[in-house]
Design a protein around this motif. Structure first.
Motif, PDB file in Angstrom:
ATOM      1  N   SER B  48       0.862  -1.181   0.000  1.00  0.00           N
ATOM      2  CA  SER B  48       0.000   0.000   0.000  1.00  0.00           C
ATOM      3  C   SER B  48       0.901   1.235   0.000  1.00  0.00           C
ATOM      4  O   SER B  48       1.866   1.299   0.772  1.00  0.00           O
ATOM      5  N   CYS B  49       0.591   2.185  -0.871  1.00  0.00           N
ATOM      6  CA  CYS B  49       1.409   3.411  -0.936  1.00  0.00           C
ATOM      7  C   CYS B  49       1.434   4.083   0.429  1.00  0.00           C
ATOM      8  O   CYS B  49       0.400   4.155   1.110  1.00  0.00           O
ATOM      9  N   ALA B  50       2.571   4.608   0.801  1.00  0.00           N
ATOM     10  CA  ALA B  50       2.660   5.316   2.082  1.00  0.00           C
ATOM     11  C   ALA B  50       1.671   6.472   2.123  1.00  0.00           C
ATOM     12  O   ALA B  50       1.021   6.716   3.136  1.00  0.00           O
ATOM     13  N   CYS B  51       1.560   7.179   0.990  1.00  0.00           N
ATOM     14  CA  CYS B  51       0.695   8.356   1.001  1.00  0.00           C
ATOM     15  C   CYS B  51       0.418   8.819  -0.422  1.00  0.00           C
ATOM     16  O   CYS B  51       1.066   8.374  -1.382  1.00  0.00           O
ATOM     17  N   PHE B  52      -0.555   9.714  -0.513  1.00  0.00           N
ATOM     18  CA  PHE B  52      -0.752  10.476  -1.737  1.00  0.00           C
ATOM     19  C   PHE B  52      -0.321  11.901  -1.434  1.00  0.00           C
ATOM     20  O   PHE B  52      -0.837  12.532  -0.505  1.00  0.00           O
ATOM     21  N   SER B  53       0.652  12.380  -2.214  1.00  0.00           N
ATOM     22  CA  SER B  53       1.151  13.734  -1.992  1.00  0.00           C
ATOM     23  C   SER B  53       0.484  14.689  -2.972  1.00  0.00           C
ATOM     24  O   SER B  53       0.345  14.374  -4.163  1.00  0.00           O
ATOM     25  N   PRO B 358      -1.623  10.270   4.217  1.00  0.00           N
ATOM     26  CA  PRO B 358      -0.977   8.989   4.513  1.00  0.00           C
ATOM     27  C   PRO B 358      -1.979   7.840   4.606  1.00  0.00           C
ATOM     28  O   PRO B 358      -3.142   8.045   4.977  1.00  0.00           O
ATOM     29  N   ASN B 359      -1.501   6.640   4.302  1.00  0.00           N
ATOM     30  CA  ASN B 359      -2.436   5.505   4.384  1.00  0.00           C
ATOM     31  C   ASN B 359      -2.797   5.201   5.842  1.00  0.00           C
ATOM     32  O   ASN B 359      -3.878   4.700   6.121  1.00  0.00           O
ATOM     33  N   TRP B 360      -1.918   5.540   6.788  1.00  0.00           N
ATOM     34  CA  TRP B 360      -2.253   5.239   8.173  1.00  0.00           C
ATOM     35  C   TRP B 360      -3.320   6.179   8.737  1.00  0.00           C
ATOM     36  O   TRP B 360      -4.029   5.810   9.656  1.00  0.00           O
ATOM     37  N   LYS B 363      -6.334   4.376   7.651  1.00  0.00           N
ATOM     38  CA  LYS B 363      -6.425   3.122   8.417  1.00  0.00           C
ATOM     39  C   LYS B 363      -6.978   3.383   9.820  1.00  0.00           C
ATOM     40  O   LYS B 363      -7.912   2.719  10.274  1.00  0.00           O
ATOM     41  N   TYR B 364      -6.392   4.362  10.518  1.00  0.00           N
ATOM     42  CA  TYR B 364      -6.847   4.597  11.895  1.00  0.00           C
ATOM     43  C   TYR B 364      -8.240   5.216  11.932  1.00  0.00           C
ATOM     44  O   TYR B 364      -8.988   5.010  12.889  1.00  0.00           O
ATOM     45  N   HIS B 365      -8.576   5.964  10.901  1.00  0.00           N
ATOM     46  CA  HIS B 365      -9.944   6.488  10.838  1.00  0.00           C
ATOM     47  C   HIS B 365     -10.931   5.327  10.730  1.00  0.00           C
ATOM     48  O   HIS B 365     -11.950   5.306  11.424  1.00  0.00           O
TER      49      HIS B 365
END
Lengths: 260, 383
Positions: B48-53, B358-360, B363-365
């Motif tokens: 999974s990509c770390a983030c979308f910038s 960020p993907n996290w 995820k936490y949401h």
């Protein structure tokens, strides 16, 4: 006895009720301190706590609400039952030659100077924000509040609603205000009955009326002495309640609806 | 939040038994966030990509957060069975297996790693995924991978309870590595190897010695000298709470987090859910931005505390934190890197993960929405 009252806005019907019923019992209403709702700080705090929708609701309430809702509002019904025609504190004070002061903050120097000059026996708190030490001291620590929840169990905001959510029988507590949040010495507690058709709004109305009746009954025409101050209980430091999040408000509404 | 504890209430949550308008909004927000996560996997070249910038688009895959995304996707698959979360979880689990090093660890940073440095923290987070997939599928390859990783972690703990080979930016092992002890204990629960439990407990006790009188646990930020983001504050607290659960030792490891959570709860309430993004050791807010993943993570910590206290006042604070994140989620913007995602900060240029989604955060949401909805379902069931 001489009283100064506080209010969070000019259309606060329960404050008119306090003032009128105490006046009829022969007491001297020296003045009413009304906090202006139109300060940037207050608006910002309101928006953060209640959201824009909550602020709009409060705005409608401050303006006196729409006429149809107003007719069934418990406080309006109480005023009508007592043949009180005024719906504005400003109008009521003008009609009865009572002082009226608009302040940005109850803890402002203007407010404290006013209290020193008034030298009341009691201040009846009818809203206007959290009181600081300077105000409480200027009032000789004789500030009374009708809290819409059973103290010390349920302290803070939306106390009536929280009583139901926490499974504590709803009650109104008359207490002295100190520097904490609803931590002052308690004088009296009156239970509030939950009827089968009750909603959150109707229960809040019942609590306000019970609070008005309880405080007014503490000061009969003959002027009875209030109970001595008791020391603060350790239990009074129970977790503070705050404004209900929407999901918990809906949960409570469901709970009340299930009773019907 | 462990799947076993969520278990049977899912069917209740997704049924029409919960038509509360707020819960309906939570479900919409959940679906949108999961769709974003699945897009991060589509672009993730295996993970999974770390983030979308906002500046550079989708990043390379991030093994660490890909790992702890797995239990989230498995939980989501029970609530939203049509969305493809279970398949995605399996795919990224296989990818993580394929990039594990023979010593048992995984490298830090995005994949492929340039520096090829073994990472304590990242390995720990990947263990969560391995254990979750093992419990879900029964496939022993995932358990074996977790045990190899946990052994490597345990062997690295010194007599003082810290990992001497330090990671990331702090001078001593940061306190938020309780979030490593937790998956080590999850692994110990499956394999029963005492050396893993002993090492994890040694670290947890070292962290508790850092606890200050105001509830703060010093060293819970990325850097020694800077205020801690709510993201790592929550990592620290959650690691202790979950370890307490696994060790059946709430008094020793969970209760010490209560003072901090009481402060956070009050701050969250007073701010209507708009919790400051970072705090110093005196609980002074640093900066006028919100770390959105921190909001969601702390909501979960509050709900875990509440499971011991049974007090809806705590749920109220958690709900406000979650509601605030929901309000920041862009569900209508057509740009697929943003739609449904949760930014690092609000405003988006805030100090935490500026200009990135960020993907996290997503995820936490999702985790927070699931935990909150579960708690509300419990209350509804007792009406």
């Amino acid at each position: 006895m001489r009283f100064v009252l506080t209010a969070g806005f000019d259309k606060a019907a329960h404050v008119i009720a306090y003032a009128e019923l105490l006046r009829r019992q022969g007491h001297d209403i020296h003045s009413i301190l009304v906090v202006s709702p139109f300060t940037a700080l207050r608006l910002r705090s309101f928006v953060r706590q209640r959201g824009v929708e909550g602020v709009l609701q409060a705005w409608r309430r401050m303006k006196g609400g729409d006429s149809s809702a107003h007719a069934h509002d418990p406080m309006s019904m109480l005023l009508r039952a007592n043949e009180v025609s005024e719906r504005s504190i400003r109008v009521w004070t003008r009609n009865h030659g009572v002082g009226y002061l608009t302040v940005k903050d109850l803890n402002s120097q203007d407010s404290i100077d006013w209290l020193h000059d008034a030298d009341p026996d009691f201040v009846i708190y009818g809203g206007g924000g959290i009181l600081r030490r300077e105000f409480i001291t200027a009032a000789k620590r004789r500030v009374l509040n009708a809290h819409s929840g059973p103290l010390p169990d349920v302290r803070g905001m939306n106390a009536c609603e929280w009583s139901l959510l926490l499974g504590v029988p709803p009650a109104v507590t008359i207490h002295y205000i100190d520097e904490g949040i609803d931590t002052g010495a308690c004088i009296q507690r009156r239970e509030v009955e939950v009827g089968l058709g009750d909603t959150i709004d109707s229960l809040r109305g019942k609590c306000v009326i019970t609070g008005v009746e309880a405080i007014v009954s503490l000061f009969p025409r003959s002027g009875a002495a209030l109970p001595e101050l008791s020391s603060r209980s350790e239990d009074s430091l129970s977790r503070q309640c705050f404004v209900l999040a929407p999901v918990l408000r809906e949960l409570l509404e469901r709970k009340l609806a299930e009773r019907r | 939040m462990g799947r076993s504890r969520i278990g049977g209430v899912w069917s209740h949550i997704v049924s029409e038994a919960l038509p509360l308008p707020a819960v309906t909004l939570y479900k919409e927000s959940l679906r949108s966030a999961v769709e974003w996560l699945l897009r991060s996997i589509e672009h993730g070249r295996g993970g999974s990509c770390a983030c979308f910038s906002l500046l550079t688009g989708w990043s390379r895959p991030y093994p660490e957060t890909t790992g702890y995304l797995i239990p989230t996707l498995l939980n989501v698959s029970t609530v939203l069975p049509d969305i493809g979360a279970e398949d995605a979880a399996l795919r990224i689990s296989e990818w993580l297996l394929s990039i594990q090093n023979t010593e048992g660890h995984w490298f830090g940073g995005v994949h492929p790693s340039k520096q090829k440095l073994p990472s304590v923290f990242n390995t720990g987070q990947i263990l969560k995924g391995m254990i979750a997939m093992y419990r879900h599928s029964g496939d022993s390859r995932f358990c074996d991978a977790a045990v190899r990783g946990a052994r490597w972690l345990a062997q690295g703990v010194g007599k003082d309870g810290l990992w001497p080979a330090n990671d990331y930016q702090a001078s001593a092992t940061p306190s938020y590595y309780t979030h490593v002890a937790w998956p080590m204990l999850e692994t110990w629960k499956e394999c029963g190897e005492e050396q893993i439990r002993v090492a994890a407990e040694r670290f947890l006790r070292a962290v508790l010695r850092r606890r200050l009188s105001n509830g703060v646990i010093s060293g819970w930020g990325f850097k020694d000298s800077q205020p801690a983001f709510t993201h790592t504050i929550a990592y620290t607290i959650r690691g202790l709470q979950e370890s307490a659960r696994l060790l059946d030792a709430w008094e020793e490891f969970g209760e010490p987090t209560k003072a901090a959570l009481e402060v956070i709860m009050r701050k969250a309430e007073l701010a209507g859910g708009r919790l400051s993004g970072a705090f110093d050791d005196g609980w002074n807010a640093a900066g006028d931005y919100v770390c959105l993943t921190g909001n969601a993570q702390l909501a979960i910590c509050l709900l875990l505390l509440e499971s011991h206290e049974n007090d809806l006042r705590i749920v109220n604070a958690a709900a406000k934190l979650v509601d605030y994140v929901c309000k920041q989620q862009s569900r209508r913007i057509p740009l697929l890197g943003i739609k449904g995602g949760i930014a690092g900060s609000t405003p988006v240029w805030g100090r935490y993960m500026a200009m990135r989604y960020p993907n996290w955060s997503a995820k936490y949401h999702c985790d927070a929405l699931l935990a909150l909805t579960q708690r509300i379902a419990q209350s509804l069931a007792t009406l």
